[in-house]
Scaffold this motif. Structure first.
Motif, PDB file in Angstrom:
ATOM      1  N   SER A  35       0.841  -1.197   0.000  1.00 25.75           N
ATOM      2  CA  SER A  35       0.000   0.000   0.000  1.00 25.75           C
ATOM      3  C   SER A  35       0.874   1.244   0.000  1.00 25.75           C
ATOM      4  CB  SER A  35      -0.930   0.024   1.221  1.00 25.75           C
ATOM      5  OG  SER A  35      -0.204   0.317   2.410  1.00 25.75           O
ATOM      6  N   VAL A  36       0.296   2.350  -0.464  1.00 28.27           N
ATOM      7  CA  VAL A  36       0.955   3.642  -0.399  1.00 28.27           C
ATOM      8  C   VAL A  36      -0.038   4.644   0.169  1.00 28.27           C
ATOM      9  CG1 VAL A  36       0.387   4.183  -2.828  1.00 28.27           C
ATOM     10  CG2 VAL A  36       2.218   5.419  -1.665  1.00 28.27           C
ATOM     11  N   THR A  37       0.412   5.389   1.166  1.00 34.31           N
ATOM     12  CA  THR A  37      -0.402   6.438   1.785  1.00 34.31           C
ATOM     13  C   THR A  37       0.261   7.774   1.516  1.00 34.31           C
ATOM     14  OG1 THR A  37      -1.208   4.970   3.545  1.00 34.31           O
ATOM     15  CG2 THR A  37      -1.340   7.346   3.945  1.00 34.31           C
ATOM     16  N   LEU A  38      -0.482   8.693   0.921  1.00 35.08           N
ATOM     17  CA  LEU A  38       0.008  10.042   0.634  1.00 35.08           C
ATOM     18  C   LEU A  38      -0.690  11.006   1.576  1.00 35.08           C
ATOM     19  CD1 LEU A  38      -0.230   9.939  -3.286  1.00 35.08           C
ATOM     20  CD2 LEU A  38       1.675   9.199  -1.829  1.00 35.08           C
ATOM     21  N   MET A  39       0.096  11.699   2.394  1.00 30.16           N
ATOM     22  CA  MET A  39      -0.465  12.588   3.401  1.00 30.16           C
ATOM     23  C   MET A  39      -0.145  14.044   3.062  1.00 30.16           C
ATOM     24  SD  MET A  39       0.431  10.383   6.826  1.00 30.16           S
ATOM     25  CE  MET A  39      -0.786  11.254   7.795  1.00 30.16           C
ATOM     26  N   ALA A  40      -1.168  14.799   2.673  1.00 29.54           N
ATOM     27  CA  ALA A  40      -1.035  16.243   2.425  1.00 29.54           C
ATOM     28  C   ALA A  40       0.126  16.549   1.502  1.00 29.54           C
ATOM     29  CB  ALA A  40      -0.882  16.994   3.746  1.00 29.54           C
ATOM     30  N   GLU A  46      -5.961  14.336   3.637  1.00 32.80           N
ATOM     31  CA  GLU A  46      -5.841  15.787   3.543  1.00 32.80           C
ATOM     32  C   GLU A  46      -6.452  16.449   4.766  1.00 32.80           C
ATOM     33  OE1 GLU A  46      -6.036  16.437  -1.288  1.00 32.80           O
ATOM     34  OE2 GLU A  46      -7.924  16.450  -0.153  1.00 32.80           O
ATOM     35  N   GLY A  47      -6.001  17.675   5.042  1.00 34.28           N
ATOM     36  CA  GLY A  47      -6.567  18.479   6.121  1.00 34.28           C
ATOM     37  C   GLY A  47      -7.504  19.523   5.540  1.00 34.28           C
ATOM     38  N   GLN A  87      -5.582  18.524  -3.731  1.00 30.96           N
ATOM     39  CA  GLN A  87      -4.291  18.389  -4.412  1.00 30.96           C
ATOM     40  C   GLN A  87      -3.689  17.001  -4.228  1.00 30.96           C
ATOM     41  OE1 GLN A  87      -1.664  21.632  -3.398  1.00 30.96           O
ATOM     42  NE2 GLN A  87      -3.035  23.181  -4.259  1.00 30.96           N
ATOM     43  N   THR A  88      -3.932  16.378  -3.090  1.00 34.80           N
ATOM     44  CA  THR A  88      -3.448  15.010  -2.860  1.00 34.80           C
ATOM     45  C   THR A  88      -4.438  13.988  -3.399  1.00 34.80           C
ATOM     46  OG1 THR A  88      -2.464  15.834  -0.796  1.00 34.80           O
ATOM     47  CG2 THR A  88      -2.480  13.461  -1.117  1.00 34.80           C
ATOM     48  N   GLU A  89      -5.704  14.272  -3.240  1.00 35.33           N
ATOM     49  CA  GLU A  89      -6.751  13.361  -3.729  1.00 35.33           C
ATOM     50  C   GLU A  89      -6.641  13.151  -5.235  1.00 35.33           C
ATOM     51  OE1 GLU A  89     -11.624  12.842  -3.357  1.00 35.33           O
ATOM     52  OE2 GLU A  89     -10.695  14.818  -3.083  1.00 35.33           O
ATOM     53  N   VAL A 129      -2.420  17.059   9.999  1.00 34.26           N
ATOM     54  CA  VAL A 129      -2.659  15.810   9.285  1.00 34.26           C
ATOM     55  C   VAL A 129      -1.797  14.690   9.845  1.00 34.26           C
ATOM     56  CG1 VAL A 129      -2.423  14.664   7.033  1.00 34.26           C
ATOM     57  CG2 VAL A 129      -3.404  16.957   7.163  1.00 34.26           C
ATOM     58  N   PHE A 130      -0.575  15.032  10.298  1.00 28.93           N
ATOM     59  CA  PHE A 130       0.359  13.983  10.726  1.00 28.93           C
ATOM     60  C   PHE A 130       0.951  14.207  12.113  1.00 28.93           C
ATOM     61  CE2 PHE A 130       2.426  17.116   8.030  1.00 28.93           C
ATOM     62  CZ  PHE A 130       3.498  17.533   8.784  1.00 28.93           C
ATOM     63  N   SER A 131       0.414  15.158  12.876  1.00 27.75           N
ATOM     64  CA  SER A 131       0.862  15.344  14.258  1.00 27.75           C
ATOM     65  C   SER A 131      -0.253  15.986  15.059  1.00 27.75           C
ATOM     66  CB  SER A 131       2.122  16.224  14.317  1.00 27.75           C
ATOM     67  OG  SER A 131       1.828  17.538  13.877  1.00 27.75           O
ATOM     68  N   GLY A 132      -0.205  15.787  16.382  1.00 28.19           N
ATOM     69  CA  GLY A 132      -1.219  16.393  17.223  1.00 28.19           C
ATOM     70  C   GLY A 132      -2.347  15.438  17.578  1.00 28.19           C
TER      71      GLY A 132
END
Length: 427
Positions: free
Chosen positions: A211-216, A356-357, A367-369, A396-399
């Protein structure tokens, strides 16, 4: 006094000179603030609690650390919770090049877990900036991370480093880890990671990830463009080459290498949200005065990490601006790797998740979608998109939202990504 901002405005290739002049000029103030803070911290309790002392001490504490650093911080992940117990984490380098180290966050006492390769951005900060992403992933996954090196420490004899080299590093990392790996691209590397997966798929390489996950990540910046995209598109690439690229001075190992200095990226990021950063420092000041050390330490830890900057190879920076943000090569099917066309439609055996956020002002929603429309070979049931409400880029990736709402989606996606039978090729 010449400043980094003045140098940018006037177009003079003196970024290192201007920055280091400012740094030397400010050194006495920083040193005096640090000494004063130490002295005030050493006062006996009655004096230390006086209102005037607390205010001066708080101001000196902040001024003493108000400057960038250039050494990679430690990841500092010694243990994580796995199931109902804490397990030890040991950093192990498994593959090293002049430009990066593949790190394994090994957990010797943990049971077998899905193997994940995390690829972070090369955008002026060290990979330690995504420490929260790595720490959270470690609870349920066997995590490997590409740790990019500071370009000013890479001797020029090792040659250039552009998008081609970045993609090659991702492919070599996946080949080193072997089949059944899941890859997570955080922010900027969305295009190079998806390119690496496409190239492996076209070659029917067994190292294709499950799998590949693209985050923001900026897959297609024509979608819902923001001020970052507009700024990138309105200036010719020669402007960037003349004004924000400099040569590493002789006193560093990378002397002679052309780079995009990390301090320039830090300045740009800070200027985009000046009010937010000033507010955060004002809050830290109030917390220090009030003796709320825990809250102040949290803010300081963020800015210690945020202020640790690394230089980016000029080739990679300029190619990213030109090919991804200006020419939109990947989104329009014109992207190449070492002269070979890259076809995301060749990906058929790798599942795709995009995240995406909703409030992201660096990589706008959509833009990522856009990767879903490009990856035509992946069946619809193996694609998923998640739009996270209430977060900006870093959320998106912290907090707390990352941990409570985004991460469960990613974890479930990785668990559900089964290795399909290889699709038969015709011809």
């Amino acid at each position: 006094m010449t400043s980094v901002t003045d140098s940018l405005a006037n177009g003079r290739p003196m970024l290192y000179t201007a920055y280091e002049m400012n740094r030397r000029a400010g050194a006495p103030v920083v040193a005096a603030s640090e000494l004063t803070a130490r002295a005030l911290h050493a006062l006996p309790a009655p004096l230390a609690k006086a209102a005037g002392v607390r205010h001066v001490r708080a101001a000196c504490d902040i001024l003493a650390k108000a400057r960038p650093t250039h050494d990679r911080p430690e990841f500092g992940i010694d243990a994580v919770r796995v199931g109902d117990r804490d397990v030890q984490v040991v950093e192990q380098p498994t593959l090293t090049t002049p430009f990066a180290t593949l790190l394994h966050f090994a957990k010797p006492s943990a049971p077998p877990q899905p193997r994940v390769l995390v690829v972070g951005p090369m955008s002026g900060h060290f990979t330690t900036l995504i420490r929260p992403t790595i720490r959270t992933l470690l609870s349920d996954h066997d995590v490997h991370v590409i740790d990019w090196h500071n370009a000013r420490d890479v001797p020029a004899e090792h040659g250039p480093f552009g998008l081609d080299e970045y993609i090659e590093h991702v492919m070599e990392a996946l080949r080193s880890l072997g089949p059944d790996t899941h890859v997570v691209a955080v922010c900027q590397p969305a295009v190079p990671v998806l390119s690496a997966v496409a190239l492996l798929a076209e070659a029917d390489d067994p190292a294709q990830p499950r799998s590949v996950t693209l985050m923001a990540g900026p897959v297609d910046t024509r979608v819902n463009p923001n001020r970052v995209n507009t700024a990138a598109a309105t200036r010719p690439i020669t402007w960037y080459e003349r004004r924000v690229v400099d040569t590493v001075p002789r006193r560093y190992a990378g002397a002679g290498r052309r780079v995009y200095p990390g301090v320039v990226q830090l300045t740009a990021f800070m200027s985009m949200n000046t009010t937010r950063h000033l507010t955060a420092h004002a809050r830290m000041y109030r917390d220090l005065v009030a003796g709320n050390e825990a809250a102040a330490a949290t803010t300081r830890a963020f800015y210690d990490e945020y202020g640790a900057v690394m230089d980016v190879p000029a080739e990679f920076y300029l190619e990213t601006v030109a090919r991804i943000f200006q020419q939109h090569d990947f989104a329009t099917g014109r992207f190449t790797w070492r002269g070979r066309p890259v076809d995301p439609g060749a990906i058929r055996d790798t599942a795709l998740l995009t995240v995406e956020g909703a409030n992201d002002d660096i990589c706008s929603p959509g833009q990522t979608e856009a990767a879903h429309q490009l990856c035509t070979g992946i069946p619809a049931e193996r694609k998923r998109h998640h739009l996270q409400d209430g977060v900006g880029h870093y959320g998106v990736f912290s907090g707390s939202r990352w941990e409570a709402e985004v991460y469960p989606v990613l974890r479930e996606f990785v668990e559900s990504a089964r290795a399909p039978e290889r699709t038969a090729r015709i011809g």
